[in-house]
Write a protein that holds these residues in place. Structure first.
Motif, PDB file in Angstrom:
ATOM      1  N   UNK A 108     -11.119 -22.139  -5.053  1.00 52.70           N
ATOM      2  CA  UNK A 108     -11.900 -21.100  -5.718  1.00 52.70           C
ATOM      3  C   UNK A 108     -12.256 -19.959  -4.772  1.00 52.70           C
ATOM      4  N   UNK A 109     -12.201 -20.231  -3.468  1.00 52.15           N
ATOM      5  CA  UNK A 109     -12.496 -19.208  -2.475  1.00 52.15           C
ATOM      6  C   UNK A 109     -11.314 -18.260  -2.232  1.00 52.15           C
ATOM      7  N   UNK A 110     -10.130 -18.657  -2.634  1.00 55.48           N
ATOM      8  CA  UNK A 110      -8.926 -17.909  -2.270  1.00 55.48           C
ATOM      9  C   UNK A 110      -8.974 -16.446  -2.720  1.00 55.48           C
ATOM     10  N   UNK A 111      -9.305 -16.125  -3.979  1.00 52.07           N
ATOM     11  CA  UNK A 111      -9.337 -14.698  -4.367  1.00 52.07           C
ATOM     12  C   UNK A 111     -10.313 -13.877  -3.533  1.00 52.07           C
ATOM     13  N   UNK A 112     -11.486 -14.440  -3.239  1.00 53.08           N
ATOM     14  CA  UNK A 112     -12.449 -13.716  -2.409  1.00 53.08           C
ATOM     15  C   UNK A 112     -11.896 -13.484  -1.016  1.00 53.08           C
ATOM     16  N   UNK A 113     -11.237 -14.497  -0.461  1.00 49.68           N
ATOM     17  CA  UNK A 113     -10.636 -14.363   0.865  1.00 49.68           C
ATOM     18  C   UNK A 113      -9.551 -13.294   0.874  1.00 49.68           C
ATOM     19  N   UNK A 114      -8.710 -13.295  -0.139  1.00 45.49           N
ATOM     20  CA  UNK A 114      -7.592 -12.340  -0.183  1.00 45.49           C
ATOM     21  C   UNK A 114      -8.100 -10.904  -0.207  1.00 45.49           C
ATOM     22  N   UNK A 115      -9.000 -10.607  -1.129  1.00 41.21           N
ATOM     23  CA  UNK A 115      -9.457  -9.222  -1.272  1.00 41.21           C
ATOM     24  C   UNK A 115     -10.442  -8.828  -0.173  1.00 41.21           C
ATOM     25  N   UNK A 116     -11.224  -9.776   0.326  1.00 34.95           N
ATOM     26  CA  UNK A 116     -12.118  -9.461   1.430  1.00 34.95           C
ATOM     27  C   UNK A 116     -11.359  -9.121   2.704  1.00 34.95           C
ATOM     28  N   UNK A 117     -10.368  -9.941   3.043  1.00 36.25           N
ATOM     29  CA  UNK A 117      -9.561  -9.669   4.233  1.00 36.25           C
ATOM     30  C   UNK A 117      -8.731  -8.404   4.056  1.00 36.25           C
ATOM     31  N   UNK A 118      -8.229  -8.162   2.834  1.00 34.64           N
ATOM     32  CA  UNK A 118      -7.445  -6.961   2.583  1.00 34.64           C
ATOM     33  C   UNK A 118      -8.300  -5.705   2.712  1.00 34.64           C
ATOM     34  N   UNK A 119      -9.539  -5.775   2.237  1.00 35.88           N
ATOM     35  CA  UNK A 119     -10.439  -4.636   2.374  1.00 35.88           C
ATOM     36  C   UNK A 119     -10.713  -4.338   3.846  1.00 35.88           C
ATOM     37  N   UNK A 120     -10.989  -5.380   4.628  1.00 36.95           N
ATOM     38  CA  UNK A 120     -11.249  -5.176   6.051  1.00 36.95           C
ATOM     39  C   UNK A 120      -9.999  -4.668   6.770  1.00 36.95           C
ATOM     40  N   UNK A 121      -8.829  -5.181   6.392  1.00 34.97           N
ATOM     41  CA  UNK A 121      -7.582  -4.750   7.046  1.00 34.97           C
ATOM     42  C   UNK A 121      -7.276  -3.291   6.744  1.00 34.97           C
ATOM     43  N   UNK A 122      -7.386  -2.917   5.475  1.00 33.25           N
ATOM     44  CA  UNK A 122      -7.107  -1.528   5.112  1.00 33.25           C
ATOM     45  C   UNK A 122      -8.094  -0.578   5.764  1.00 33.25           C
ATOM     46  N   UNK A 123      -9.349  -0.974   5.830  1.00 32.95           N
ATOM     47  CA  UNK A 123     -10.329  -0.132   6.492  1.00 32.95           C
ATOM     48  C   UNK A 123     -10.030   0.047   7.968  1.00 32.95           C
TER      49      UNK A 123
END
Length: 218
Positions: free
Chosen positions: A166-181
């Motif tokens: 259940x944590x996977x979607x949060x991990x994906x978009x959270x890490x992607x947001x930090x990476x893009x930033x």
């Protein structure tokens, strides 16, 4: 509700497994990564957002089994179930207490740990923002998992197995947001998706957690 929040905060500090243990685990993960992948600063800067997010996620897991277990053991959960405060409010307060003692300290400490992984200068603000938006979802989802496994002896491993997918979607978009930033790319899409996940679980999962608790308390 405020009294329950203060009580849960005190229990988190007295029983252990609070922000100190989470921060220590977060630090260990951050320190061990350079030993595993090498001291290449270019490589570390690329993987830093994902590693920091993964470390924060795993650190949140350490105290999930204590969200409801202590109240179950001393009978407080039965009293809370019969109190004027609805169970939905009880699990919401417990999620908030978990976030204040785990998610918030991890968010504030993340920039310091980012230095160890050569996180680009432009990534610190976005890392903190992504964790600030995403970690409440981790606490709410964790509370739902704790409600599912409450009363099960040594249910910590089962809780982790239930919660991690259940944590996977949060991990994906959270890490992607930090990476893009960190890379100076557009961040609107992952930010909206991460915020949508957080608001969605906050709106829905307290009712699911309360329903599960009512079944377990029968």
């Amino acid at each position: 509700m405020i009294s329950l929040l203060i009580r849960d905060l005190k229990l988190a500090f007295r029983a252990g497994g609070g922000f100190g243990l989470g921060l220590a685990f977060f630090l260990i993960v951050t320190v061990l990564v350079p030993f595993g992948v090498g001291p290449n600063s270019v490589l570390l800067s690329k993987i830093a957002p994902g590693i920091l997010w993964l470390g924060a996620l795993l650190a949140c897991l350490l105290s999930l089994d204590r969200i409801l277990a202590l109240d179950w053991e001393d009978g407080s959960l039965d009293l809370l179930a019969t109190s004027p405060l609805p169970l939905e409010g009880v699990v919401t307060i417990k999620s908030l207490a978990h976030w204040l003692t785990t998610g918030l300290p991890l968010t504030l400490a993340a920039p310091l740990f980012g230095l160890l992984l050569s996180l680009p200068e432009g990534g610190y603000l976005w890392l903190v923002l992504s964790l600030m938006v995403g970690t409440p979802a981790l606490s709410v989802i964790g509370t739902f998992g704790a409600a599912l496994t409450v009363g099960i002896k040594r249910g910590g491993l089962l809780l982790s197995l239930l919660v991690l997918p259940l944590y996977v979607p949060t991990l994906i978009f959270g890490a992607e947001l930090a990476r893009r930033g960190a890379e100076g790319l557009a961040t609107t899409t992952p930010l909206l998706m991460l915020a949508g996940i957080t608001f969605g679980v906050i709106a829905l999962l307290p009712f699911a957690s309360a329903l599960v608790l009512r079944v377990n308390l029968r």
